[in-house]
Write an enzyme that holds these catalytic residues in place. Structure first.
Site, short mmCIF file in Angstrom:
data_model
loop_
_atom_site.label_atom_id
_atom_site.label_comp_id
_atom_site.label_asym_id
_atom_site.label_seq_id
_atom_site.Cartn_x
_atom_site.Cartn_y
_atom_site.Cartn_z
N CYS A 190 129.09 -71.12 5.64
CA CYS A 190 128.25 -71.31 6.83
C CYS A 190 129.17 -71.78 7.95
CB CYS A 190 127.19 -72.36 6.50
SG CYS A 190 126.26 -72.95 7.93
N CYS A 228 130.27 -64.76 11.92
CA CYS A 228 128.96 -65.18 11.40
C CYS A 228 128.77 -64.41 10.11
CB CYS A 228 127.86 -64.84 12.40
SG CYS A 228 126.19 -65.00 11.74
N ASP A 272 125.20 -72.58 1.89
CA ASP A 272 124.93 -72.00 3.21
C ASP A 272 123.61 -72.56 3.71
OD1 ASP A 272 125.13 -70.35 5.49
OD2 ASP A 272 123.87 -68.84 4.55
N SER A 273 123.41 -72.50 5.02
CA SER A 273 122.14 -72.95 5.58
C SER A 273 121.01 -71.99 5.24
CB SER A 273 122.27 -73.08 7.10
OG SER A 273 122.63 -71.84 7.65
N GLU A 315 118.02 -59.98 9.79
CA GLU A 315 117.00 -60.54 8.89
C GLU A 315 115.71 -59.70 8.88
OE1 GLU A 315 116.62 -64.80 8.88
OE2 GLU A 315 118.68 -64.96 8.13
N HIS A 352 126.30 -63.19 8.72
CA HIS A 352 125.38 -62.05 8.76
C HIS A 352 126.07 -60.77 9.28
CE1 HIS A 352 122.21 -65.08 8.38
NE2 HIS A 352 121.32 -64.13 8.25
#
Lengths: 270, 270
Positions: A72, A184, A9-10, A151, A186
């Site tokens: 990702c 996504c 993943d990035s 985040e 997240h």
């Protein structure tokens, strides 16, 4: 087969895929590499995304992985086909599993997609949907505030609810939409709040859950499942700062990651 | 790739898988073979089941299929591994997809399984669950009245409700169970009644839907998807009477099947 599954993943978002792999395939060993140093990939050029992704893949190939999971969305959109063609191990990305689950779920053949600006611009989900089922309708919405919020560790409460409500307001008037893809890695962490905002009738598809599920399918069909029992010592690598990775994952997942190392993967082109 | 997908079943139940394949993969051509002459397979010996299944497979191989779907629980339980090992095309059965979807869905790691007596006795679902996730708990229940009821065309109304309620009563006291696998290809036709009886909190897994979804996954990973557009002329074969097959499918699916032919597949062993 006792070899590990590689996950790239990035950054840290792909850890939601790792979490689901651990839950759905508890006998499998995982090696995760997050390119936190060069995160996010979204605003980068296709050439950069390809170069960085190959650097991650080359690192994991030295670990003798039996399968590769691209956790990702951006990397999947730009490199999946090339990786599938060039590697001798099975490769799965996060886009197709989400699209496929949405096709199974939607009764009205109308799917909403939420993701980062990069993912929405790439049209990767609507392309994946149309390729499998040409008559399916979809609408995409970029949610640029979601990743920074996650985040910061804000996953519920009034701020999360208000941000999600305002962001998703264009979707709340679309009566024909019965399924939304959380496009996504997240976003599964905001699933409860999103469900509260869109209402119980809408089915939310977590790309992370679906990618883990398809990893299971592909391992089984290729007879690559680990049939032995025993504890798995997963390994985690970051290209950036270990402390930063740890504090981010602590905020997001509320748990510590063991076996975390910093690694350099950049190749100098001569 | 423009070749057809082959689907085999001991009778007409596998048409629920066909229905889902058509919905989730509308660009794919299907060839269905139902061994209605020798249906049901459940009470037969393992040797008979293997012989009959191979006869079906050999017939479909003459049609140049690119993938095989075993849309029959009994045939899956007894022949899947052998077919996967011996055929050069991908093979998927109905058991693993249902088990995998249940693992994804269950939060309490406790899954109920309903099926025919043969399927329940084979322990195929609990074995598939345990192989992927050893700590998962499951309870199985045979529902011998469901298939005859479906084949009479009774899919809802007071009689269906009462039969389902009485049959599932042992399951209704199991508070830890949050997911039930419909482990027979006829049962998706009773899904609404079953949901009404077990309540909205329980997630019902349709093996037919999940098998179609995994067929999509496997085709894509093996780069076997049909990427052309165009109408599909599906073909249907029965080893028994065309009239009986038609009247059964009419009762169950409320629609006619075109391109149906009777065929003989039995091989005389010398």
């Amino acid at each position: 087969m006792n070899k590990p599954i590689g996950v790239i993943d990035s950054g840290v978002g792909g850890l939601t895929v790792v979490h689901e792999l651990m839950r759905q395939l508890p006998k499998e060993k995982l090696i995760y590499l997050g390119d936190t140093k060069r995160c996010p990939y979204g605003p980068r050029t296709p050439e950069e995304i390809k170069k960085f992704t190959w650097e991650m893949v080359d690192f994991l190939l030295t670990k003798d992985i039996k399968m590769l999971v691209i956790a990702c969305n951006t990397a999947t959109a730009y490199t999946l086909t090339e990786l599938q063609n060039k590697l001798s191990i099975p490769v799965v990305g996060v886009i197709q599993p989400g699209a496929r689950a949405a096709i199974k779920s939607t009764v009205k053949d109308y799917v909403g997609i939420i993701g980062t600006e990069g993912t929405v611009k790439s049209n990767a989900y609507s392309h994946a949907l149309k390729m499998l089922k040409p008559n399916i309708q979809s609408t995409s919405l970029a949610c640029p505030l979601f990743v920074p919020m996650v985040e910061k560790g804000i996953l519920n409460g009034p701020e999360a609810l208000e941000t999600v409500k305002q962001t998703l307001s264009p979707f709340l008037i679309k009566e024909e939409m019965d399924t939304i893809i959380l496009g996504c890695t997240h976003y599964p962490l905001l699933k409860d709040v999103i469900q509260q905002v869109v209402g119980p009738e809408i089915i939310l598809i977590s790309s992370s859950e679906e990618t883990a599920r398809e990893t299971s399918t592909i391992l089984q069909v290729n007879q690559l499942l680990n049939i032995n029992n025993g504890l798995c010592a997963h390994q985690f690598y970051t290209t950036g700062d270990v402390g930063l990775f740890t504090s981010l994952t602590q905020k997001i997942f509320n748990s510590n990651i063991e076996n975390l190392k910093s690694v350099s993967i950049e190749k100098v082109v001569i």
